[in-house]
Design an enzyme around this catalytic site. Structure first.
Site, mmCIF file in Angstrom:
data_model
loop_
_atom_site.group_PDB
_atom_site.id
_atom_site.type_symbol
_atom_site.label_atom_id
_atom_site.label_comp_id
_atom_site.label_asym_id
_atom_site.label_seq_id
_atom_site.Cartn_x
_atom_site.Cartn_y
_atom_site.Cartn_z
ATOM 1 N N ASP A 63 -15.976 57.719 49.268
ATOM 2 C CA ASP A 63 -16.063 58.623 48.122
ATOM 3 C C ASP A 63 -15.000 58.305 47.076
ATOM 4 O O ASP A 63 -14.059 57.556 47.341
ATOM 5 C CB ASP A 63 -15.929 60.093 48.581
ATOM 6 C CG ASP A 63 -14.796 60.303 49.588
ATOM 7 O OD1 ASP A 63 -13.947 59.402 49.737
ATOM 8 O OD2 ASP A 63 -14.760 61.361 50.228
ATOM 9 N N ASN A 132 -12.660 72.318 56.065
ATOM 10 C CA ASN A 132 -13.895 73.109 55.996
ATOM 11 C C ASN A 132 -15.081 72.413 56.648
ATOM 12 O O ASN A 132 -16.213 72.847 56.504
ATOM 13 C CB ASN A 132 -14.226 73.445 54.526
ATOM 14 C CG ASN A 132 -14.512 72.197 53.699
ATOM 15 O OD1 ASN A 132 -14.484 71.083 54.214
ATOM 16 N ND2 ASN A 132 -14.791 72.376 52.420
ATOM 17 N N HIS A 134 -16.066 69.234 56.031
ATOM 18 C CA HIS A 134 -16.735 68.178 55.255
ATOM 19 C C HIS A 134 -16.470 66.800 55.859
ATOM 20 O O HIS A 134 -15.443 66.573 56.489
ATOM 21 C CB HIS A 134 -16.368 68.235 53.765
ATOM 22 C CG HIS A 134 -14.988 67.790 53.407
ATOM 23 N ND1 HIS A 134 -14.303 68.285 52.319
ATOM 24 C CD2 HIS A 134 -14.141 66.894 53.960
ATOM 25 C CE1 HIS A 134 -13.125 67.710 52.223
ATOM 26 N NE2 HIS A 134 -13.005 66.859 53.210
ATOM 27 N N GLU A 139 -19.638 68.660 51.192
ATOM 28 C CA GLU A 139 -19.070 69.985 51.410
ATOM 29 C C GLU A 139 -20.059 70.861 52.196
ATOM 30 O O GLU A 139 -21.246 70.527 52.282
ATOM 31 C CB GLU A 139 -18.773 70.631 50.049
ATOM 32 C CG GLU A 139 -17.763 69.867 49.195
ATOM 33 C CD GLU A 139 -16.326 70.019 49.656
ATOM 34 O OE1 GLU A 139 -16.067 70.116 50.873
ATOM 35 O OE2 GLU A 139 -15.431 70.027 48.794
HETATM 36 P P1 PGA Z 1 -7.022 64.300 55.512
HETATM 37 O O1 PGA Z 1 -8.457 64.481 54.861
HETATM 38 O O2 PGA Z 1 -7.066 63.033 56.292
HETATM 39 O O3 PGA Z 1 -6.111 64.216 54.321
HETATM 40 O O4 PGA Z 1 -6.775 65.487 56.357
HETATM 41 C C1 PGA Z 1 -9.604 64.348 55.633
HETATM 42 C C2 PGA Z 1 -10.818 64.765 54.828
HETATM 43 O O5 PGA Z 1 -10.705 65.690 54.005
HETATM 44 O O6 PGA Z 1 -11.885 64.197 55.032
#
Ligand code: PGA
Length: 254
Positions: A63, A132, A134, A139
């Site tokens: 992404d 959350n 995702h 999302e």
């Molecule tokens: P993080 O993010 O590794 O910074 O916890 C993971 C994500 O949001 O997919």
């Protein structure tokens, strides 16, 4: 889904790095999907320091923030260059990252899907999970069959990325869809920390639901999730996963 529980973050990164290096050794022209975030930093550090050659590996990413060019310090392109790609001496033709500074988002998304197909599909996709649930920027509520497309970010995600005292650089992203991710031949998810333990419990042991997009991994034929003890602390069958892992080891499968 295969669950491996390691002592701490360093052990998670060590194990994940061994998985990636082994895959590259087996197929030097591996198509590798990269993830951005805090979690893969230790994994990338190990890959950059390894003696494995990544010269023939083809790279994609999950992404990118919309409206942000690859030179921007907060872009995911910049993160991946600085943390990994600049160190691996890979030919530029092998790097196909989603860009945020495109005019036609739908066309960029379509071209990206085509590029993945042309490369023969993603062999190994690295993943993290958001608080959350995702995966990439899919999302909660995202279609579990979705393809690469623009996506509006939730407040929770924006809070996760917000630098103290600063407005987020973008409220939108271009992201591989859940369906795009599920097409990868193998998935490698890494998760660390107590803060993720509730979502880990939900996506591994709860129902498959678009409310927790990571739960779609339950349908993948080859998904490996590497957790540290803190992230695994709320799992109901934690002891069983450890038992499975130790028995595999005894049977010489690992
Ligand atoms: P993080 O993010 O590794 O910074 O916890 C993971 C994500 O949001 O997919």
């Amino acid at each position: 889904m295969e669950i491996l529980i390691e002592r701490d973050y360093d052990a998670v990164c060590e194990r994940a790095s061994a998985v990636v290096r082994e895959a590259v050794k087996k197929k030097p022209s591996l198509v590798l999907g990269l993830a951005t975030g805090k979690t893969p930093v230790g994994l990338y550090e190990r890959l950059r320091k390894s003696t494995t050659s990544f010269k023939a590996v083809r790279f994609f990413n999950l992404d990118e923030l919309y409206g942000v060019g690859p030179e921007h310090e907060e872009s995911f392109n910049h993160f991946l260059r600085v943390n990994l790609l600049d160190h691996l001496k890979v030919p530029e033709k092998n790097v196909k990252l989603l860009r945020g500074d495109v005019k036609d988002l739908d066309k960029a998304a379509e071209d990206y899907e085509k590029a993945i197909k042309k490369a023969g599909g993603i062999d190994l996709q690295i993943l993290g999970v958001g608080n959350n649930g995702h995966i990439a920027f899919n999302e909660p509520g995202s279609s579990l069959g979705s393809r690469t497309r623009p996506k509006t970010l939730t407040d929770e995600t924006l809070a996760q990325y917000r630098k103290p005292g600063k407005e987020p650089v973008s409220n939108f992203a271009l992201t591989m869809g859940c369906g795009t991710i599920m097409d990868a031949r193998r998935l490698l998810m890494i998760v660390s920390g107590e803060g993720k333990s509730a979502v880990v419990r939900e996506f591994i042991e709860g129902p498959v639901t678009a409310e927790i997009p990571a739960s779609v991994l339950q349908f993948h034929p080859s998904a490996l999730v590497i957790l540290d003890e803190a992230a695994a602390s709320k799992l109901k069958r934690r002891d069983y996963y450890k038992w499975v892992a130790s028995n595999k080891w005894r049977a010489g499968q690992k």
